[in-house]
Scaffold this active site. Structure first.
Site, PDB file in Angstrom:
ATOM      1  CG  HIS A 171      -1.797  -1.160   1.391  1.00 47.47           C
ATOM      2  ND1 HIS A 171      -3.115  -1.479   1.057  1.00 47.47           N
ATOM      3  CD2 HIS A 171      -1.332  -2.232   2.050  1.00 47.47           C
ATOM      4  CE1 HIS A 171      -3.418  -2.726   1.484  1.00 47.47           C
ATOM      5  NE2 HIS A 171      -2.310  -3.175   2.207  1.00 47.47           N
ATOM      6  CE  LYS A 183      11.345  19.751 -10.621  1.00 46.36           C
ATOM      7  NZ  LYS A 183      10.252  20.290 -11.278  1.00 46.36           N
TER       8      LYS A 183
END
Ligand code: ARG
Length: 458
Positions: free
Chosen positions: A153, A280
């Site tokens: 999960h 980035k």
């Protein structure tokens, strides 16, 4: 090609909707190989003369050379690759070129060409899958003992090793190779000799052409031979599943590269910068591999939808098999190569991976198992006791392994300080020695086994 009964040429829009040469020129090598084998068979069966046969083969070789050197002028008026090749052949060798199509139709011809093309494609993709597996196995060996959190999960579950995680993908790509091999084995029969749909009145020998082209034999039913596209659907189904696997790997790479995780980093070679945010480093290759799955699964849907309502035998609808097929293959080859590149490129941050196991009471199951083994507690009760200890640790804002012995004994007085042994992630991982488990010794053995299989398969 059918001027005999036609007074007029096609409307402009008819030519446009009908022509496939823009994309089926990719079948030229398979088309010419099929024609060569067909020509040999016609000569051997004395359906055409040996000298016509020689002229045809010489002409076909020239056509192939012209296509490969970029000199060949493809014409939309000539509709598809089959007519383009045949027309040029006749231009080169004269009327004998018109004898090649004896006992053949474009229906069995295109069925043959696509079958050969899919077979060649499988033979090209198979080693690419093996290469990706090889990259994963190498990295798995390097990280057989690198501890990381295992997730279910996407919640911290139990500690595992990074090598074990990578080997899971080796299994997936191994099944993909198996599916390609199955598909190849099933498609390897020749439709040639079915002609338009009913077979031929000429004394042809379909076994001979089948053998010459490396097939196991001719297809038993002429109607099925020209109308079957199962092998395209089957191949794209297998390709879709591979694409799904590549996408899952890519998704993990994207997550692992993200700032909150920082489990791994990709080098300049596999990332791009941002035009506005100087910090980035985007994992575009992984994102695109994830994003391109839609094209391949889309091809599968297109092919099934195209085939589902078709009466026997050939229908022009089937011409629509090629663009999705070609695009799916190009996409898969690209994403396979990019994935192998990323796996080889990525740098693992061992410290970050290890630190991530300090959260989520990751060895809670080990504690429950310890209670079962040491105190002979029924597992359900052990689960309950451990749950209470986790709750207590949460209340104190600490991890399970930091919980003082007195706190533990407050819940279960029989707990001794030996319990801290099983709460370490190293001990937890090393204890999972069951077959297929994550213990580093198991992972090293699994690496060896995977390498041995890699040499043997398919
Ligand atoms: N271009 C066609 C295709 O790809 C070739 C077969 C055409 N056959 C025919 N009878 N019109 O399917």
């Amino acid at each position: 090609m059918w001027g005999g009964r036609y007074k007029m040429g096609p409307a402009e829009i008819m030519e446009k909707i009908n022509a496939s040469i823009g994309f089926d020129k990719r079948l030229y090598a398979q088309d010419i190989a099929g024609s060569m084998a067909h020509c040999d068979m016609l000569v051997a069966q004395r359906i055409i003369t040996a000298s016509d046969g020689r002229a045809i083969k010489r002409g076909l070789r020239q056509v192939k050379a012209e296509i490969e050197s970029g000199k060949f002028k493809f014409s939309t008026k000539l509709e598809d690759i089959h007519f383009n090749v045949e027309a040029r052949l006749t231009e080169i060798i004269g009327p004998a070129g018109g004898r090649l199509h004896t006992a053949r139709s474009r229906n069995d011809q295109v069925a043959l060409d696509v079958r050969l093309w899919v077979r060649d494609t499988i033979d090209r993709l198979e080693p690419m899958l093996a290469d990706l597996q090889a990259a994963l196995i190498d990295r798995a060996e390097e990280h057989a003992a690198t501890i990381m959190p295992g997730f279910t999960h996407l919640q911290t579950a139990q500690p595992i090793t990074f090598g074990h995680h990578l080997l899971a993908y080796v299994e997936m790509f191994g099944r993909d190779r198996g599916r390609l091999a199955d598909c190849r084995a099933r498609l390897n029969i020749s439709p040639l000799g079915a002609a338009a749909l009913a077979g031929s009145p000429h004394p042809i020998d379909p076994r001979k052409t089948a053998r010459a082209l490396g097939f196991d034999g001719p297809m038993p039913n002429s109607l099925d031979a020209v109308s079957d596209r199962d092998y395209v659907v089957e191949f794209i189904a297998a390709a879709s599943l591979t694409a799904v696997h590549l996408s899952r790997l890519s998704e993990e790479i994207v997550i692992w590269c993200s700032a909150p995780f920082r489990f791994i980093s990709l080098s300049d070679a596999f990332t791009t910068g941002s035009s506005i945010m100087p910090q980035k480093r985007n994992p575009d290759a992984a994102e695109l591999t994830r994003g391109k799955v839609g094209r391949i699964v889309g091809a599968f849907v297109a092919l099934c939808t195209m085939m589902k309502g078709l009466p026997l035998t050939y229908g022009k609808d089937m011409q629509e098999d090629k663009e999705p097929l070609f695009d799916a293959v190009d996409t898969l080859a690209l994403t396979l190569a990019a994935s192998a590149g990323m796996v080889r490129d990525l740098t693992v941050d061992r410290a970050r991976l290890k630190a991530a196991t300090d959260k989520g009471h990751i060895t809670a199951t080990d504690l429950a198992d310890w209670l079962v083994r040491t105190l002979d507690m029924p597992f359900r009760q052990a689960h309950h006791v451990t749950g209470s200890l986790v709750k207590r640790a949460d209340e104190l804002g600490i991890q399970l392994f930091e919980l003082p012995l007195a706190e533990m004994q407050g819940v279960e007085p029989r707990i001794g300080k030996a319990v801290y042994d099983v709460l370490s992630v190293e001990k937890s991982v090393a204890s999972r020695r069951s077959a297929g488990g994550t213990a580093p010794a198991r992972v090293r053995a699994a690496v060896k086994a995977a390498r041995a299989r890699l040499r043997k398969e398919p």
